[in-house]
Design a protein around this motif. Structure first.
Motif, PDB file in Angstrom:
ATOM      1  N   HIS A  28     118.951 -14.088  98.132  1.00 12.47           N
ATOM      2  CA  HIS A  28     117.761 -13.256  97.935  1.00 12.47           C
ATOM      3  C   HIS A  28     117.083 -13.476  96.577  1.00 12.47           C
ATOM      4  O   HIS A  28     115.839 -13.525  96.520  1.00 12.47           O
ATOM      5  N   PRO A  29     117.819 -13.612  95.471  1.00 12.71           N
ATOM      6  CA  PRO A  29     117.124 -13.796  94.186  1.00 12.71           C
ATOM      7  C   PRO A  29     116.189 -15.009  94.163  1.00 12.71           C
ATOM      8  O   PRO A  29     115.125 -14.959  93.547  1.00 12.71           O
ATOM      9  N   THR A  30     116.574 -16.080  94.841  1.00 13.94           N
ATOM     10  CA  THR A  30     115.713 -17.266  94.889  1.00 13.94           C
ATOM     11  C   THR A  30     114.383 -16.930  95.552  1.00 13.94           C
ATOM     12  O   THR A  30     113.312 -17.319  95.057  1.00 13.94           O
ATOM     13  N   THR A  31     114.449 -16.189  96.644  1.00  9.92           N
ATOM     14  CA  THR A  31     113.228 -15.787  97.351  1.00  9.92           C
ATOM     15  C   THR A  31     112.412 -14.820  96.499  1.00  9.92           C
ATOM     16  O   THR A  31     111.203 -15.001  96.309  1.00  9.92           O
ATOM     17  N   PHE A  32     113.066 -13.800  95.970  1.00  5.88           N
ATOM     18  CA  PHE A  32     112.389 -12.780  95.170  1.00  5.88           C
ATOM     19  C   PHE A  32     111.699 -13.404  93.958  1.00  5.88           C
ATOM     20  O   PHE A  32     110.534 -13.124  93.674  1.00  5.88           O
ATOM     21  N   LEU A  33     112.422 -14.266  93.253  1.00 11.31           N
ATOM     22  CA  LEU A  33     111.878 -14.849  92.030  1.00 11.31           C
ATOM     23  C   LEU A  33     110.865 -15.959  92.280  1.00 11.31           C
ATOM     24  O   LEU A  33     110.224 -16.436  91.344  1.00 11.31           O
ATOM     25  N   SER A  34     110.678 -16.340  93.548  1.00 11.37           N
ATOM     26  CA  SER A  34     109.679 -17.360  93.867  1.00 11.37           C
ATOM     27  C   SER A  34     108.258 -16.800  93.884  1.00 11.37           C
ATOM     28  O   SER A  34     107.296 -17.563  93.886  1.00 11.37           O
ATOM     29  N   VAL A  35     108.123 -15.492  93.865  1.00  9.94           N
ATOM     30  CA  VAL A  35     106.806 -14.851  93.931  1.00  9.94           C
ATOM     31  C   VAL A  35     106.239 -14.734  92.507  1.00  9.94           C
ATOM     32  O   VAL A  35     106.858 -14.121  91.641  1.00  9.94           O
ATOM     33  N   ASP A  88     102.013  -6.376  96.192  1.00  7.90           N
ATOM     34  CA  ASP A  88     101.409  -7.700  96.204  1.00  7.90           C
ATOM     35  C   ASP A  88     101.495  -8.336  97.598  1.00  7.90           C
ATOM     36  O   ASP A  88     102.552  -8.293  98.230  1.00  7.90           O
ATOM     37  N   PRO A  89     100.409  -8.922  98.106  1.00  5.05           N
ATOM     38  CA  PRO A  89     100.437  -9.547  99.436  1.00  5.05           C
ATOM     39  C   PRO A  89     101.483 -10.661  99.570  1.00  5.05           C
ATOM     40  O   PRO A  89     102.113 -10.802 100.619  1.00  5.05           O
ATOM     41  N   GLU A  90     101.688 -11.429  98.512  1.00  6.18           N
ATOM     42  CA  GLU A  90     102.697 -12.499  98.553  1.00  6.18           C
ATOM     43  C   GLU A  90     104.109 -11.916  98.640  1.00  6.18           C
ATOM     44  O   GLU A  90     104.970 -12.427  99.345  1.00  6.18           O
ATOM     45  N   TYR A  91     104.343 -10.814  97.934  1.00  3.84           N
ATOM     46  CA  TYR A  91     105.628 -10.110  98.029  1.00  3.84           C
ATOM     47  C   TYR A  91     105.839  -9.648  99.475  1.00  3.84           C
ATOM     48  O   TYR A  91     106.906  -9.848 100.051  1.00  3.84           O
ATOM     49  N   GLU A  92     104.822  -9.042 100.048  1.00  3.91           N
ATOM     50  CA  GLU A  92     104.901  -8.561 101.437  1.00  3.91           C
ATOM     51  C   GLU A  92     105.169  -9.716 102.408  1.00  3.91           C
ATOM     52  O   GLU A  92     105.955  -9.583 103.336  1.00  3.91           O
ATOM     53  N   ARG A  93     104.542 -10.848 102.166  1.00  5.31           N
ATOM     54  CA  ARG A  93     104.661 -11.994 103.072  1.00  5.31           C
ATOM     55  C   ARG A  93     106.003 -12.716 102.935  1.00  5.31           C
ATOM     56  O   ARG A  93     106.589 -13.137 103.924  1.00  5.31           O
ATOM     57  N   VAL A  94     106.508 -12.820 101.707  1.00  4.31           N
ATOM     58  CA  VAL A  94     107.702 -13.627 101.442  1.00  4.31           C
ATOM     59  C   VAL A  94     108.977 -12.797 101.315  1.00  4.31           C
ATOM     60  O   VAL A  94     109.999 -13.113 101.926  1.00  4.31           O
ATOM     61  N   VAL A  95     108.933 -11.740 100.504  1.00  6.58           N
ATOM     62  CA  VAL A  95     110.147 -11.004 100.170  1.00  6.58           C
ATOM     63  C   VAL A  95     110.546 -10.003 101.247  1.00  6.58           C
ATOM     64  O   VAL A  95     111.726  -9.911 101.602  1.00  6.58           O
TER      65      VAL A  95
END
Length: 133
Positions: A28-35, A88-95
């Motif tokens: 999860h941290p990899t995904t979270f920190l990618s935003v 954030d829309p990117e957070y909603e889309r990715v995380v």
């Protein structure tokens, strides 16, 4: 003054405790920190993982141990900056879809506030009086 958000979380009932902690800790941290807004707006991100065996032992002794499996902690310069991450829309889309793989979003509970250090490194913080109340 820096602000802190703690989100108490529970694992999905469909995965084991081990799967939950492993996924949350390593994937999860990899995904979270990618935003990008996460990197821009947060000054610190850490996880608090509960120990199920210790929690069960303490519960057996009658202590009021929380049923949460962990807590995600976030620091930012302001409430607005911190909350912008979660909107954030990117957070909603990715995380958010990634969170759905391991945690029960409906059971999550947020605490928002600031820290007051009272004891650190074996010493009382400035302004803290020692002695009996």
């Amino acid at each position: 003054m820096p602000v802190r958000i703690t989100i108490l979380i529970k694992k999905l009932p469909t995965i084991s405790t081990e799967e939950f902690h492993q996924y949350w800790s390593t994937s999860h941290p990899t995904t979270f920190l990618s935003v990008p807004i996460v990197q821009r707006n947060l000054s610190k991100y850490q996880q608090f993982h509960t120990d199920p065996a210790v929690s069960a032992a303490l519960r057996a002794q009658g202590l009021p141990v929380s049923e949460f499996d962990g807590g995600a902690e976030f620091w930012a310069n302001s409430y607005e900056e911190a909350m912008a991450v979660f909107q954030d829309p990117e957070y909603e889309r990715v995380v958010v879809p990634d969170e759905m793989r391991f945690l029960d979003r409906q059971a999550a509970r947020m605490m928002v506030g600031y820290e007051e250090v009272k004891w650190e490194d074996g010493k009382a913080a400035e302004g803290v009086k020692m002695g009996h109340a």
